[in-house]
Enzyme design. Structure first.
Site, PDB file in Angstrom:
ATOM      1  N   ASN A  24       9.371  15.848  -4.654  1.00  0.00           N
ATOM      2  CA  ASN A  24       9.099  16.310  -3.287  1.00  0.00           C
ATOM      3  C   ASN A  24       8.920  17.818  -3.210  1.00  0.00           C
ATOM      4  O   ASN A  24       8.192  18.320  -2.347  1.00  0.00           O
ATOM      5  CB  ASN A  24      10.199  15.851  -2.332  1.00  0.00           C
ATOM      6  CG  ASN A  24      10.110  14.364  -2.048  1.00  0.00           C
ATOM      7  OD1 ASN A  24       9.146  13.723  -2.429  1.00  0.00           O
ATOM      8  ND2 ASN A  24      11.111  13.816  -1.394  1.00  0.00           N
ATOM      9  N   HIS A  42      17.137   8.807  -6.168  1.00  0.00           N
ATOM     10  CA  HIS A  42      15.996   8.979  -5.274  1.00  0.00           C
ATOM     11  C   HIS A  42      14.842   8.088  -5.707  1.00  0.00           C
ATOM     12  O   HIS A  42      14.170   8.351  -6.716  1.00  0.00           O
ATOM     13  CB  HIS A  42      15.577  10.466  -5.260  1.00  0.00           C
ATOM     14  CG  HIS A  42      14.505  10.751  -4.270  1.00  0.00           C
ATOM     15  ND1 HIS A  42      13.484  11.638  -4.496  1.00  0.00           N
ATOM     16  CD2 HIS A  42      14.279  10.250  -3.028  1.00  0.00           C
ATOM     17  CE1 HIS A  42      12.698  11.657  -3.443  1.00  0.00           C
ATOM     18  NE2 HIS A  42      13.161  10.831  -2.548  1.00  0.00           N
ATOM     19  N   SER A  44      16.360  12.058   0.441  1.00  0.00           N
ATOM     20  CA  SER A  44      15.224  12.778  -0.132  1.00  0.00           C
ATOM     21  C   SER A  44      15.267  14.241   0.269  1.00  0.00           C
ATOM     22  O   SER A  44      14.437  15.017  -0.165  1.00  0.00           O
ATOM     23  CB  SER A  44      13.911  12.144   0.320  1.00  0.00           C
ATOM     24  OG  SER A  44      13.928  11.928   1.700  1.00  0.00           O
ATOM     25  N   GLU A  68      14.652   9.562  -9.397  1.00  0.00           N
ATOM     26  CA  GLU A  68      15.243  10.847  -9.766  1.00  0.00           C
ATOM     27  C   GLU A  68      16.760  10.687  -9.673  1.00  0.00           C
ATOM     28  O   GLU A  68      17.286  10.327  -8.613  1.00  0.00           O
ATOM     29  CB  GLU A  68      14.766  11.957  -8.823  1.00  0.00           C
ATOM     30  CG  GLU A  68      13.295  12.288  -9.018  1.00  0.00           C
ATOM     31  CD  GLU A  68      12.739  13.248  -7.979  1.00  0.00           C
ATOM     32  OE1 GLU A  68      11.887  14.067  -8.338  1.00  0.00           O
ATOM     33  OE2 GLU A  68      13.142  13.175  -6.792  1.00  0.00           O
TER      34      GLU A  68
HETATM   35  N1  3HC Z   1       5.684  -6.866  -5.837  1.00  0.00           N
HETATM   36  C1  3HC Z   1       5.364  -6.543  -7.096  1.00  0.00           C
HETATM   37  N2  3HC Z   1       4.226  -5.928  -7.436  1.00  0.00           N
HETATM   38  C2  3HC Z   1       3.356  -5.655  -6.450  1.00  0.00           C
HETATM   39  C3  3HC Z   1       3.624  -5.971  -5.109  1.00  0.00           C
HETATM   40  C4  3HC Z   1       4.849  -6.603  -4.819  1.00  0.00           C
HETATM   41  N3  3HC Z   1       5.199  -6.919  -3.574  1.00  0.00           N
HETATM   42  N4  3HC Z   1       2.588  -5.555  -4.353  1.00  0.00           N
HETATM   43  C5  3HC Z   1       1.723  -5.001  -5.191  1.00  0.00           C
HETATM   44  N5  3HC Z   1       2.172  -5.049  -6.457  1.00  0.00           N
HETATM   45  C6  3HC Z   1       1.555  -4.507  -7.665  1.00  0.00           C
HETATM   46  C7  3HC Z   1       0.137  -5.047  -7.832  1.00  0.00           C
HETATM   47  O1  3HC Z   1       0.127  -6.268  -8.534  1.00  0.00           O
HETATM   48  C8  3HC Z   1      -0.501  -3.950  -8.645  1.00  0.00           C
HETATM   49  O2  3HC Z   1      -0.097  -4.028  -9.982  1.00  0.00           O
HETATM   50  P1  3HC Z   1      -1.159  -3.816 -11.198  1.00  0.00           P
HETATM   51  O3  3HC Z   1      -1.626  -2.409 -11.060  1.00  0.00           O
HETATM   52  O4  3HC Z   1      -0.355  -4.084 -12.430  1.00  0.00           O
HETATM   53  O5  3HC Z   1      -2.218  -4.830 -10.947  1.00  0.00           O
HETATM   54  C9  3HC Z   1       0.146  -2.689  -8.067  1.00  0.00           C
HETATM   55  O6  3HC Z   1       1.409  -3.113  -7.516  1.00  0.00           O
HETATM   56  C10 3HC Z   1      -0.696  -2.037  -7.004  1.00  0.00           C
HETATM   57  O7  3HC Z   1      -0.851  -2.979  -5.939  1.00  0.00           O
HETATM   58  P2  3HC Z   1      -2.137  -3.116  -4.985  1.00  0.00           P
HETATM   59  O8  3HC Z   1      -3.360  -3.283  -5.814  1.00  0.00           O
HETATM   60  O9  3HC Z   1      -1.873  -4.124  -3.936  1.00  0.00           O
HETATM   61  O10 3HC Z   1      -2.123  -1.843  -4.194  1.00  0.00           O
HETATM   62  P3  3HC Z   1      -2.895  -0.531  -4.409  1.00  0.00           P
HETATM   63  O11 3HC Z   1      -3.701  -0.511  -5.642  1.00  0.00           O
HETATM   64  O12 3HC Z   1      -3.535  -0.291  -3.102  1.00  0.00           O
HETATM   65  O13 3HC Z   1      -1.666   0.470  -4.630  1.00  0.00           O
HETATM   66  C11 3HC Z   1       0.227   1.716  -4.108  1.00  0.00           C
HETATM   67  C12 3HC Z   1      -0.631   0.529  -3.708  1.00  0.00           C
HETATM   68  C13 3HC Z   1       0.977   1.388  -5.396  1.00  0.00           C
HETATM   69  C14 3HC Z   1       1.221   1.937  -2.995  1.00  0.00           C
HETATM   70  C15 3HC Z   1      -0.692   2.937  -4.328  1.00  0.00           C
HETATM   71  O14 3HC Z   1      -1.489   3.118  -3.201  1.00  0.00           O
HETATM   72  C16 3HC Z   1       0.078   4.186  -4.617  1.00  0.00           C
HETATM   73  O15 3HC Z   1       0.537   4.427  -5.737  1.00  0.00           O
HETATM   74  N6  3HC Z   1       0.211   5.057  -3.581  1.00  0.00           N
HETATM   75  C17 3HC Z   1       0.934   6.307  -3.683  1.00  0.00           C
HETATM   76  C18 3HC Z   1       2.389   6.046  -3.495  1.00  0.00           C
HETATM   77  C19 3HC Z   1       3.192   7.310  -3.649  1.00  0.00           C
HETATM   78  O16 3HC Z   1       2.714   8.376  -3.948  1.00  0.00           O
HETATM   79  N7  3HC Z   1       4.494   7.165  -3.389  1.00  0.00           N
HETATM   80  C20 3HC Z   1       5.404   8.268  -3.417  1.00  0.00           C
HETATM   81  C21 3HC Z   1       5.582   8.765  -2.014  1.00  0.00           C
HETATM   82  S1  3HC Z   1       6.720  10.104  -1.927  1.00  0.00           S
HETATM   83  C22 3HC Z   1       8.198   9.359  -1.772  1.00  0.00           C
HETATM   84  O17 3HC Z   1       8.335   8.159  -1.710  1.00  0.00           O
HETATM   85  C23 3HC Z   1       9.371  10.274  -1.764  1.00  0.00           C
HETATM   86  C24 3HC Z   1      10.244  10.002  -0.566  1.00  0.00           C
HETATM   87  O18 3HC Z   1      11.350  10.915  -0.641  1.00  0.00           O
HETATM   88  C25 3HC Z   1       9.575  10.230   0.739  1.00  0.00           C
END
Ligand code: 3HC
Length: 272
Positions: A177, A127, A106, A139
């Site tokens: 990012n 990514h 990343s 990405e």
């Molecule tokens: N397998 C499959 N699907 C799953 C699952 C699993 N183990 N766990 C959860 N899900 C699904 C759920 O069924 C739900 O689907 P739906 O919307 O169709 O019903 C969806 O995923 C969301 O699950 P939850 O309701 O349990 O969880 P939340 O609503 O609390 O969302 C999250 C969790 C998706 C992580 C949300 O909080 C989110 O989008 N957070 C932001 C994440 C983000 O910004 N990530 C990018 C970070 S930057 C990065 O990664 C870059 C790197 O370089 C550092």
């Protein structure tokens, strides 16, 4: 991230050989995937019968030599250029001609890893985003040396495994990012300046911008060490004074408060 990526491929019907540093790590990846599959079943996203099929597609190993016949390697090891470079040198020796060595870095230049091999035209960035089984984006990062047909193959693969691919150049932060981390870094500076509490900043961004997580929740999921590495690379490449990592982020990393993975980051997770 590594376990999440293995899960993504196996769920899409692909056989996956994954390499861990020890037998414990190999078992840990399998356990993480099993837990995530159970969660997917609970959420109605996966059939119970499919779980055994997905697990049956996994081969865990501690030996890189077991990658000799794979078509694609997705590297997801520590964000350290020296460690990754050595791995790419080894992969170049082990993998068959035409196999694609991809990196999930990343923050590091993909071209530095391509240069460590005798097949720079085949080396590419993939990514993924946290949590990898859920977040749709990949990405696809082409260096100045990446062949277009390799990028095309990787984009098609992303599509096959249910991800949305975007193409971008080999610049610090790629697309997401480069836009996300200056914002997260500013949130840390805001907290340090006692402008508002972490809870209020998180609430403000969730309720005011309809984001799923506030900046401190997200930093604790991504990991403060990973976040600091990304912020440092952005600062090094773009030389924007505002991109300098917030001192509090540096201190949390020095203290070992890396986020959820160490039970403590901006928040304490030990009792949760
Ligand atoms: N397998 C499959 N699907 C799953 C699952 C699993 N183990 N766990 C959860 N899900 C699904 C759920 O069924 C739900 O689907 P739906 O919307 O169709 O019903 C969806 O995923 C969301 O699950 P939850 O309701 O349990 O969880 P939340 O609503 O609390 O969302 C999250 C969790 C998706 C992580 C949300 O909080 C989110 O989008 N957070 C932001 C994440 C983000 O910004 N990530 C990018 C970070 S930057 C990065 O990664 C870059 C790197 O370089 C550092």
């Amino acid at each position: 991230m590594a376990a999440g990526i293995v899960e993504v491929f196996a769920k899409s019907g692909l056989d996956v050989v994954y390499v861990g540093r020890s037998a414990d790590k190999v078992e840990g990846v399998r356990a993480t995937i099993e837990k995530s599959l159970d969660k997917a079943i609970q959420r109605g996203k996966l059939e119970e019968a499919t779980k055994a099929e997905v697990l049956g597609r996994l081969t865990g190993t501690t030996s890189l030599d077991d990658l000799a016949n794979v078509d694609l390697v997705v590297e997801a090891i520590a964000e350290d250029l020296r460690i990754k470079t050595t791995l790419f040198e080894n992969l170049d020796e082990i993998c068959k001609p035409g196999a694609i060595p991809a990196t999930t870095t990343s923050s590091l230049p993909v071209i530095s890893l391509a240069k460590a091999t005798n097949r720079p035209q085949d080396v590419i960035g993939m990514h993924f985003f946290n949590p990898a089984p859920i977040m749709k984006l990949v990405e696809v990062v082409s260096t100045v040396a990446t062949a277009e047909d390799v990028a095309e193959t990787v984009r098609a693969l992303c599509d096959k495994v249910g991800k949305v691919a975007v193409s971008c150049g080999d610049r610090a932060g790629f697309i997401v990012n480069a836009l996300l981390f200056p914002y997260l870094n500013d949130a840390v500076k805001m907290l340090e300046a006692h402008y508002a509490t972490a809870d209020d900043i998180d609430t403000a961004m969730k309720q005011g911008c309809a984001l799923p997580m506030g900046p401190f929740e997200l930093l604790d999921v991504v990991g403060n060490d990973v976040s600091l590495a990304i912020q440092r690379e952005l600062y090094l490449e773009f030389r924007e004074p505002g991109f300098a990592p917030a001192p509090l982020l540096e201190h949390l990393v020095t203290a070992g408060y890396l986020g959820r993975k160490t039970q403590r980051g901006f928040r304490d997770y030990s009792q949760r």
